[in-house]
Design an enzyme around this catalytic site. Structure first.
Site, PDB file in Angstrom:
ATOM      1  N   ASP A  10       0.873  -1.172   0.000  1.00  0.00           N
ATOM      2  CA  ASP A  10       0.000   0.000   0.000  1.00  0.00           C
ATOM      3  C   ASP A  10       0.918   1.233   0.000  1.00  0.00           C
ATOM      4  O   ASP A  10       2.094   1.134   0.390  1.00  0.00           O
ATOM      5  CB  ASP A  10      -0.865  -0.056   1.272  1.00  0.00           C
ATOM      6  CG  ASP A  10      -1.702   1.189   1.448  1.00  0.00           C
ATOM      7  OD1 ASP A  10      -2.336   1.622   0.482  1.00  0.00           O
ATOM      8  OD2 ASP A  10      -1.698   1.736   2.570  1.00  0.00           O
ATOM      9  N   ASP A  12      -0.102   5.024   0.944  1.00  0.00           N
ATOM     10  CA  ASP A  12      -0.322   5.969   2.040  1.00  0.00           C
ATOM     11  C   ASP A  12      -0.262   5.257   3.386  1.00  0.00           C
ATOM     12  O   ASP A  12      -1.037   4.346   3.642  1.00  0.00           O
ATOM     13  CB  ASP A  12      -1.693   6.648   1.879  1.00  0.00           C
ATOM     14  CG  ASP A  12      -1.777   7.486   0.602  1.00  0.00           C
ATOM     15  OD1 ASP A  12      -0.829   8.227   0.324  1.00  0.00           O
ATOM     16  OD2 ASP A  12      -2.786   7.388  -0.112  1.00  0.00           O
TER      17      ASP A  12
HETATM   18  C1  BG6 Z   1      -5.686   6.025   0.045  1.00  0.00           C
HETATM   19  C2  BG6 Z   1      -5.704   6.859   1.300  1.00  0.00           C
HETATM   20  O1  BG6 Z   1      -4.423   5.484  -0.158  1.00  0.00           O
HETATM   21  O2  BG6 Z   1      -6.031   6.823  -1.079  1.00  0.00           O
HETATM   22  C3  BG6 Z   1      -7.065   7.507   1.460  1.00  0.00           C
HETATM   23  O3  BG6 Z   1      -5.435   6.033   2.418  1.00  0.00           O
HETATM   24  C4  BG6 Z   1      -7.399   8.313   0.219  1.00  0.00           C
HETATM   25  O4  BG6 Z   1      -7.079   8.311   2.611  1.00  0.00           O
HETATM   26  C5  BG6 Z   1      -7.317   7.419  -1.004  1.00  0.00           C
HETATM   27  O5  BG6 Z   1      -8.709   8.869   0.327  1.00  0.00           O
HETATM   28  C6  BG6 Z   1      -7.600   8.161  -2.304  1.00  0.00           C
HETATM   29  O6  BG6 Z   1      -6.570   9.060  -2.554  1.00  0.00           O
HETATM   30  P1  BG6 Z   1      -6.528  10.123  -3.716  1.00  0.00           P
HETATM   31  O7  BG6 Z   1      -5.077  10.530  -3.771  1.00  0.00           O
HETATM   32  O8  BG6 Z   1      -6.968   9.442  -4.976  1.00  0.00           O
HETATM   33  O9  BG6 Z   1      -7.454  11.232  -3.340  1.00  0.00           O
HETATM   34 MG    MG Z   2      -2.763   3.110   3.589  1.00  0.00          MG
END
Ligand code: BG6
Ligand code: MG
Length: 227
Positions: A10, A12
């Site tokens: 993953d 984030d």
């Molecule tokens: C995930 C995060 O990796 O990505 C979430 O943990 C986030 O918090 C999601 O909402 C979507 O991210 P993005 O960058 O497409 O807005």
């Molecule tokens: Mg994550």
């Protein structure tokens, strides 16, 4: 259970701490809508898609908005988020992540990035870690987000390996569940209190070696093999 072939990460919360940027951007949207959004509320957004995150935010604020307004708000949040993200440098890669990825590759395991984020490509370019992944599957490619295993199964298929030959590294409970639904070993990154269902929990990638990963794999294999 097959031998271990691939490590799926993953983004984030595992490779980089972008949660703080998601938080300040969502909080600003909440303020504009007239309510408070706390760090505790923000926990609910981890691993969740952008639109689902907005729905949770609106639930916190007790608001119901039409689709066009929601789309505009999600775009506004993303512009704010990107204004922070664009300032990131390779120093923001979480401790141990680069070394662990390199060690996995040197040990012969394929590597993939498996994330709900639609900003993954720009983030890994900025952090200069794109070459460490054989495959990147992000929120632009999948329809169903975690706990659905689609993102992980797509990685396995792109890598040409069986899902049962994959291990997933995840900081969100929904991601651990998704890995298990997909038939994969799940290593939790964070605190055991939040990741009770993971096969092993470590505080970060600096706290796990390839040897420990192999031990967790062998342990799982023997558990699965038991009648
Ligand atoms: C995930 C995060 O990796 O990505 C979430 O943990 C986030 O918090 C999601 O909402 C979507 O991210 P993005 O960058 O497409 O807005
Ligand atoms: Mg994550």
């Amino acid at each position: 259970m097959s031998g271990l072939s691939a490590c799926l990460f993953d983004l984030d919360g595992v490779i980089v701490d972008t949660a703080k940027y998601h938080f300040v951007a969502w909080r600003q949207i909440a303020h504009e809508l007239g309510f408070e959004f706390t760090e505790q509320n923000n926990e609910r957004l981890k691993g969740v898609s952008r639109m689902r995150s907005l729905e949770i935010l609106l639930e916190v604020g007790g608001l119901a908005l039409d689709t066009a307004t929601k789309v505009a708000l999600a775009e506004k949040k993303n512009a704010l988020y990107l204004s922070y993200v664009m300032q990131m440098t390779p120093t923001e890669v979480l401790p141990g992540a680069v070394d662990f990825l390199k060690n996995c590759r040197q040990s012969g395991y394929k590597t993939a990035l498996a994330t709900a984020s639609r900003n993954a490509a720009v983030i890994i370019e900025l952090l200069k870690i794109a070459p460490l992944f054989d495959v990147v599957v992000d929120g632009n490619r999948v329809t169903h987000t975690k706990p659905d295993p689609e993102v992980f199964l797509t990685c396995a298929s792109d890598l040409g390996v069986s899902p049962t030959a994959c291990v997933v590294f995840e900081d969100a409970e929904a991601g651990i569940e998704a890995a298990h639904v997909g038939g994969m070993l799940a290593i939790g990154i964070g605190s055991p209190a939040n990741l009770a269902k993971a096969d092993l929990v470590v505080p970060g990638l600096s706290k796990i070696s390839v040897e420990q990963l192999r031990a967790a794999w062998d342990n799982k294999k023997s558990t699965v093999a038991k009648p």
